[in-house]
Design a protein around this motif. Sequence first.
Motif, PDB file in Angstrom:
ATOM      1  N   SER A  91      -6.489  19.077  15.051  1.00 19.20           N
ATOM      2  CA  SER A  91      -5.941  20.010  14.064  1.00 19.20           C
ATOM      3  C   SER A  91      -5.246  19.245  12.946  1.00 19.20           C
ATOM      4  O   SER A  91      -4.713  18.147  13.155  1.00 19.20           O
ATOM      5  CB  SER A  91      -4.971  20.983  14.731  1.00 19.20           C
ATOM      6  OG  SER A  91      -3.930  20.277  15.360  1.00 19.20           O
TER       7      SER A  91
ATOM      8  N   ILE B 213      -8.186  24.004  21.405  1.00 21.48           N
ATOM      9  CA  ILE B 213      -7.963  23.166  20.222  1.00 21.48           C
ATOM     10  C   ILE B 213      -8.179  21.699  20.588  1.00 21.48           C
ATOM     11  O   ILE B 213      -7.550  21.179  21.512  1.00 21.48           O
ATOM     12  CB  ILE B 213      -6.527  23.349  19.701  1.00 21.48           C
ATOM     13  CG1 ILE B 213      -6.260  24.827  19.436  1.00 21.48           C
ATOM     14  CG2 ILE B 213      -6.303  22.523  18.433  1.00 21.48           C
ATOM     15  CD1 ILE B 213      -4.801  25.117  19.138  1.00 21.48           C
TER      16      ILE B 213
ATOM     17  N   TYR C  10      -6.974  34.001  12.662  1.00 15.09           N
ATOM     18  CA  TYR C  10      -7.901  32.869  12.699  1.00 15.09           C
ATOM     19  C   TYR C  10      -9.189  33.214  11.977  1.00 15.09           C
ATOM     20  O   TYR C  10      -9.796  34.245  12.234  1.00 15.09           O
ATOM     21  CB  TYR C  10      -8.198  32.459  14.143  1.00 15.09           C
ATOM     22  CG  TYR C  10      -6.960  32.006  14.862  1.00 15.09           C
ATOM     23  CD1 TYR C  10      -6.303  30.847  14.461  1.00 15.09           C
ATOM     24  CD2 TYR C  10      -6.420  32.746  15.907  1.00 15.09           C
ATOM     25  CE1 TYR C  10      -5.142  30.438  15.089  1.00 15.09           C
ATOM     26  CE2 TYR C  10      -5.263  32.342  16.538  1.00 15.09           C
ATOM     27  CZ  TYR C  10      -4.628  31.186  16.127  1.00 15.09           C
ATOM     28  OH  TYR C  10      -3.481  30.784  16.747  1.00 15.09           O
TER      29      TYR C  10
ATOM     30  N   ILE D  39      -8.523  23.746  12.232  1.00 22.07           N
ATOM     31  CA  ILE D  39      -8.625  23.420  13.653  1.00 22.07           C
ATOM     32  C   ILE D  39     -10.083  23.209  14.061  1.00 22.07           C
ATOM     33  O   ILE D  39     -10.973  23.898  13.582  1.00 22.07           O
ATOM     34  CB  ILE D  39      -8.072  24.614  14.481  1.00 22.07           C
ATOM     35  CG1 ILE D  39      -6.627  24.916  14.091  1.00 22.07           C
ATOM     36  CG2 ILE D  39      -8.156  24.359  15.963  1.00 22.07           C
ATOM     37  CD1 ILE D  39      -6.092  26.186  14.724  1.00 22.07           C
TER      38      ILE D  39
ATOM     39  N   GLN E  88       1.170  19.575  18.302  1.00 25.51           N
ATOM     40  CA  GLN E  88       0.192  20.650  18.508  1.00 25.51           C
ATOM     41  C   GLN E  88       0.584  21.513  19.711  1.00 25.51           C
ATOM     42  O   GLN E  88       0.466  22.734  19.674  1.00 25.51           O
ATOM     43  CB  GLN E  88      -1.175  20.013  18.731  1.00 25.51           C
ATOM     44  CG  GLN E  88      -2.323  21.000  18.766  1.00 25.51           C
ATOM     45  CD  GLN E  88      -3.633  20.278  19.019  1.00 25.51           C
ATOM     46  OE1 GLN E  88      -4.132  19.547  18.173  1.00 25.51           O
ATOM     47  NE2 GLN E  88      -4.177  20.448  20.200  1.00 25.51           N
TER      48      GLN E  88
ATOM     49  N   ASN F 147      -3.103  25.612   8.906  1.00 26.87           N
ATOM     50  CA  ASN F 147      -3.780  24.548   9.651  1.00 26.87           C
ATOM     51  C   ASN F 147      -5.296  24.754   9.679  1.00 26.87           C
ATOM     52  O   ASN F 147      -5.780  25.878   9.560  1.00 26.87           O
ATOM     53  CB  ASN F 147      -3.271  24.514  11.092  1.00 26.87           C
ATOM     54  CG  ASN F 147      -1.781  24.207  11.142  1.00 26.87           C
ATOM     55  OD1 ASN F 147      -1.214  23.713  10.164  1.00 26.87           O
ATOM     56  ND2 ASN F 147      -1.154  24.504  12.261  1.00 26.87           N
TER      57      ASN F 147
ATOM     58  N   ASP G 285      -6.281  28.469  10.574  1.00 25.19           N
ATOM     59  CA  ASP G 285      -5.113  29.231  11.015  1.00 25.19           C
ATOM     60  C   ASP G 285      -4.363  29.599   9.742  1.00 25.19           C
ATOM     61  O   ASP G 285      -3.643  28.787   9.171  1.00 25.19           O
ATOM     62  CB  ASP G 285      -4.268  28.355  11.946  1.00 25.19           C
ATOM     63  CG  ASP G 285      -2.983  29.053  12.375  1.00 25.19           C
ATOM     64  OD1 ASP G 285      -2.576  30.032  11.721  1.00 25.19           O
ATOM     65  OD2 ASP G 285      -2.386  28.595  13.374  1.00 25.19           O
TER      66      ASP G 285
END
Length: 460
Positions: free
Chosen positions: A94, A91, A122, A83, A106, A81, A76
């Motif tokens: 993460s 998800i 993403y 994931i 989250q 992040n 991300d």
Amino acid sequence: MSLHPGVFVNRTLNMKRINYIGLDMDHTLIRYKTSNFEKLAHNVMLKKLVEQQGYPESVLKLKFDYSRAIRGLVIDKNKGNVIKLSRHAAIRASYHGLNRIDYKKQKTLYKSTYIDLGDSNYDPVDTSFSISFATLFAQLVDLKDHSENHTLPDYATMATDLAVVLDQAHRDGSIKDVIRNNIEDYIIKDQEIVDGLERFKKHDKKVFIATNSDYAYTKLLLDYAITPLLKEHDHWSDVFEFTITLAQKPKFFTDNTPFLKVNPDDGSMTNVTGKVEKGGIYQGGCANRLTSDLNLDADEILYIGDHIYGDILRLKKDCAWRTALVVEELREEVDQFQKAQTTTEKINHLMAEKVPIERKLDDLISDQIENDHQNHKDKIKKLTEDIQEIDKSLSPLIKEHDQFFNPYWGEVFRAGIEESYFAYQVERFACIYMASLGDLFKQNPRTYFRSHRKSMAHEV
Ligand SMILES: [Mg+2]
């Protein structure tokens, strides 16, 4: 016990029908010492970030940690992040930088559990250096969050910069030059694979290479890891029907790029006017042209690669060649799966105790609600305590189970009770998969690989 130890079947594949076997080179035909290789990529990317992108020298202190990432993670970019997704793109774990994000946080960060992978924020990490890429991104995010001087760019820019330096590293030879000079540190000589090449050739399976690497590098690896191990041939070029370099996969499977012929003596190139010929060394080209030049049906060709996006996904969508995927993590995952068996059984046993108690509890509570009384109060208290007791025993067992796999991410193929997104792609796009090409070569070249009948939820 599996009928074909080491080879796993998603879709039925009759090897008697396969006349041509195409091989990716890096990590498929030629095995790497992956941890060394990823570490090298990590180092090269760091140096380039400092030299070319103006990153502070302090980043050079970041040490590579092979266990920090697994294949199939998604970055991300905006939030910094990393994931792990389930097969439905939900998800399941993460990290922000190097720190695990707990479930509550989250939930506030991501309104929906599901990720839209079409969103350009993403970035599925499916480069050839996915481990070092995801690790370095997480480390840079962590460094930015904790450093006094604020010279590092925002998270999304760091992700882009990483992609730029990785691409450069591939092109300018900075990774390949190190390998050339220290080849035994990076490349595995695998007798099983070379024996398999010669054995399959006896069965008149025509094996060819289609690699994105250039001719000079291809020659370097084949001279090192194939020719000296041959027993019935003198040179790698006697074993391969033809060799396609700089194939530009996945475009190779979709576009109509013409083939160029490479002169193996000096690397010079000429246009190909006729058909692709036996023994030739080529550059570029495309799957369509190859299939028609060889006068084959697409399903007479099996292509084997290790890269889910570049080798397999596009191929399956756009070209009807059959597919096999090499997933080198599989060997350890299967071993660990077996070692974790005792723990898994304990978990299953406790779950089998818990489920009927849960049901009994639900019935009692329903009865109280529906008939407006408090008769089951003591029973409900007791059952609730029983469940809490079981949960108390379950939670260390689940932790113990996860410790058999990657300490940060768990299994590559699973996300909790579901399959991981990576596993979903393997299942969807690869007809068969295995830890090493050698596992396929150990099978009878006439094998009929049959898939299991898969049960739907209503069938079990
Ligand atoms: Mg490869």
